[in-house]
Motif scaffolding. Structure first.
Motif, mmCIF file in Angstrom:
data_model
loop_
_atom_site.group_PDB
_atom_site.id
_atom_site.type_symbol
_atom_site.label_atom_id
_atom_site.label_comp_id
_atom_site.label_asym_id
_atom_site.label_seq_id
_atom_site.Cartn_x
_atom_site.Cartn_y
_atom_site.Cartn_z
ATOM 1 N N VAL A 1 -32.985 13.901 -12.701
ATOM 2 C CA VAL A 1 -33.217 12.631 -12.302
ATOM 3 C C VAL A 1 -34.360 11.684 -12.555
ATOM 4 N N HIS A 2 -34.022 10.482 -13.845
ATOM 5 C CA HIS A 2 -35.533 10.343 -14.242
ATOM 6 C C HIS A 2 -36.347 9.546 -12.787
ATOM 7 N N PRO A 3 -37.637 10.517 -13.653
ATOM 8 C CA PRO A 3 -38.678 10.986 -12.085
ATOM 9 C C PRO A 3 -39.541 8.970 -11.539
ATOM 10 N N THR A 4 -38.665 8.320 -12.391
ATOM 11 C CA THR A 4 -39.467 7.487 -11.859
ATOM 12 C C THR A 4 -37.871 6.394 -10.817
ATOM 13 N N HIS A 5 -37.368 7.219 -11.046
ATOM 14 C CA HIS A 5 -35.859 6.894 -10.034
ATOM 15 C C HIS A 5 -35.430 7.597 -9.057
ATOM 16 N N LEU A 6 -36.325 8.630 -8.833
ATOM 17 C CA LEU A 6 -36.044 9.390 -7.542
ATOM 18 C C LEU A 6 -36.102 9.250 -6.372
ATOM 19 N N ASP A 7 -36.688 8.601 -5.428
ATOM 20 C CA ASP A 7 -36.334 7.599 -4.471
ATOM 21 C C ASP A 7 -35.109 7.190 -4.492
ATOM 22 N N ALA A 8 -34.822 6.135 -5.264
ATOM 23 C CA ALA A 8 -33.897 5.319 -4.851
ATOM 24 C C ALA A 8 -32.234 6.275 -5.465
ATOM 25 N N TYR A 9 -31.873 7.049 -6.071
ATOM 26 C CA TYR A 9 -31.388 8.198 -6.294
ATOM 27 C C TYR A 9 -31.020 9.094 -4.787
ATOM 28 N N ASN A 10 -31.970 9.761 -4.310
ATOM 29 C CA ASN A 10 -31.713 10.116 -3.481
ATOM 30 C C ASN A 10 -30.899 9.070 -2.335
ATOM 31 N N LYS A 11 -31.495 7.756 -2.194
ATOM 32 C CA LYS A 11 -31.189 6.970 -1.600
ATOM 33 C C LYS A 11 -29.437 6.512 -1.534
ATOM 34 N N ALA A 12 -29.029 6.945 -2.399
ATOM 35 C CA ALA A 12 -27.154 6.528 -2.856
ATOM 36 C C ALA A 12 -27.538 7.442 -3.035
ATOM 37 N N LEU A 13 -27.333 8.790 -3.319
ATOM 38 C CA LEU A 13 -26.622 10.489 -2.700
ATOM 39 C C LEU A 13 -26.315 10.183 -1.460
ATOM 40 N N LYS A 14 -27.300 10.229 -0.345
ATOM 41 C CA LYS A 14 -27.572 10.558 0.801
ATOM 42 C C LYS A 14 -26.479 9.326 1.106
ATOM 43 N N ALA B 1 -26.713 19.110 -0.936
ATOM 44 C CA ALA B 1 -27.731 18.281 -2.107
ATOM 45 C C ALA B 1 -29.131 19.115 -2.236
ATOM 46 N N VAL B 2 -29.485 19.620 -2.648
ATOM 47 C CA VAL B 2 -30.637 20.743 -3.192
ATOM 48 C C VAL B 2 -31.709 20.192 -3.809
ATOM 49 N N SER B 3 -32.487 19.782 -4.028
ATOM 50 C CA SER B 3 -34.025 19.539 -5.128
ATOM 51 C C SER B 3 -34.371 21.378 -5.521
ATOM 52 N N ASP B 4 -35.167 20.747 -6.532
ATOM 53 C CA ASP B 4 -35.608 22.610 -7.178
ATOM 54 C C ASP B 4 -37.691 22.147 -6.331
ATOM 55 N N LYS B 5 -37.965 23.126 -5.769
ATOM 56 C CA LYS B 5 -39.326 22.424 -4.982
ATOM 57 C C LYS B 5 -40.099 22.066 -6.401
ATOM 58 N N ASN B 6 -40.372 22.905 -7.318
ATOM 59 C CA ASN B 6 -40.975 22.609 -8.491
ATOM 60 C C ASN B 6 -41.040 21.420 -9.206
ATOM 61 N N VAL B 7 -39.510 21.000 -9.257
ATOM 62 C CA VAL B 7 -39.059 20.166 -10.116
ATOM 63 C C VAL B 7 -37.719 19.848 -9.555
ATOM 64 N N PRO B 8 -38.723 18.657 -8.934
ATOM 65 C CA PRO B 8 -37.942 17.400 -7.671
ATOM 66 C C PRO B 8 -36.965 16.738 -8.789
ATOM 67 N N THR B 9 -36.855 16.372 -9.601
ATOM 68 C CA THR B 9 -36.337 16.151 -10.189
ATOM 69 C C THR B 9 -34.263 16.373 -10.853
ATOM 70 N N ASN B 10 -35.524 17.664 -10.623
ATOM 71 C CA ASN B 10 -33.865 18.533 -10.879
ATOM 72 C C ASN B 10 -32.759 18.253 -9.234
ATOM 73 N N ILE B 11 -31.309 18.313 -9.296
ATOM 74 C CA ILE B 11 -30.908 18.291 -7.876
ATOM 75 C C ILE B 11 -29.312 19.311 -8.440
ATOM 76 N N THR B 12 -29.651 19.652 -7.371
ATOM 77 C CA THR B 12 -27.836 20.661 -7.526
ATOM 78 C C THR B 12 -27.803 20.225 -6.328
ATOM 79 N N ILE B 13 -25.785 20.211 -6.114
ATOM 80 C CA ILE B 13 -25.264 19.552 -5.495
ATOM 81 C C ILE B 13 -23.786 20.417 -5.305
ATOM 82 N N LEU B 14 -23.159 21.290 -4.215
ATOM 83 C CA LEU B 14 -22.419 21.836 -3.620
ATOM 84 C C LEU B 14 -21.297 21.051 -3.205
#
Length: 133
Positions: free
Chosen positions: A41-54, A72-85
């Protein structure tokens, strides 16, 4: 009938029932569609992306019987990397899912937020879930 014979008959009946349930469960798991989505996810859109995903995930779980699991989980070191099962009852449930209003809304909402998307279909080897008693 003697008590010993009744116990043996009960034990055999329980074993047959257990085997039937186990075989049916294995068959169900083999039909399931399991997918991992790797999203950047683009860093400037992370909050909006997480809201839409949820919003999309909650709608899918509440409204679609064929959507079994969504994590859905995010990488602790790179929160813009999201993995969804995602686990669906079968491929028909997945195809139905991607045609829903809430999924299409999600895709439209996040189209400019996502830098990359990789979809990986996987086979479920095993699952363990703690009973919530």
């Amino acid at each position: 009938m003697k008590a010993t014979k009744k116990r043996k008959l009960l034990l055999i009946s329980l074993m047959v029932l257990f085997l039937f349930v186990a075989e049916n469960t294995i068959a169900q798991e083999k039909k399931q569609m399991v997918r991992i989505a790797k999203i950047k996810v683009h860093p400037t859109h992370l909050d909006a992306y997480n809201k839409a995903l949820k919003e999309q995930m909650n709608a899918a779980i509440q409204l679609e019987p064929g959507v079994l699991t969504y994590y859905a989980v995010s990488d602790k070191n790179v929160p813009t990397n999201i993995t969804i099962l995602e686990i669906y009852a079968d491929t028909i449930a997945y195809k139905s899912h991607i045609e829903t209003v809430h999924f299409k809304k999600y895709k439209t909402t996040v189209k400019d937020m996502v830098q990359s998307l990789e979809l990986v279909d996987v086979d479920l080897i095993a699952a363990a879930v703690k009973d919530k008693k």
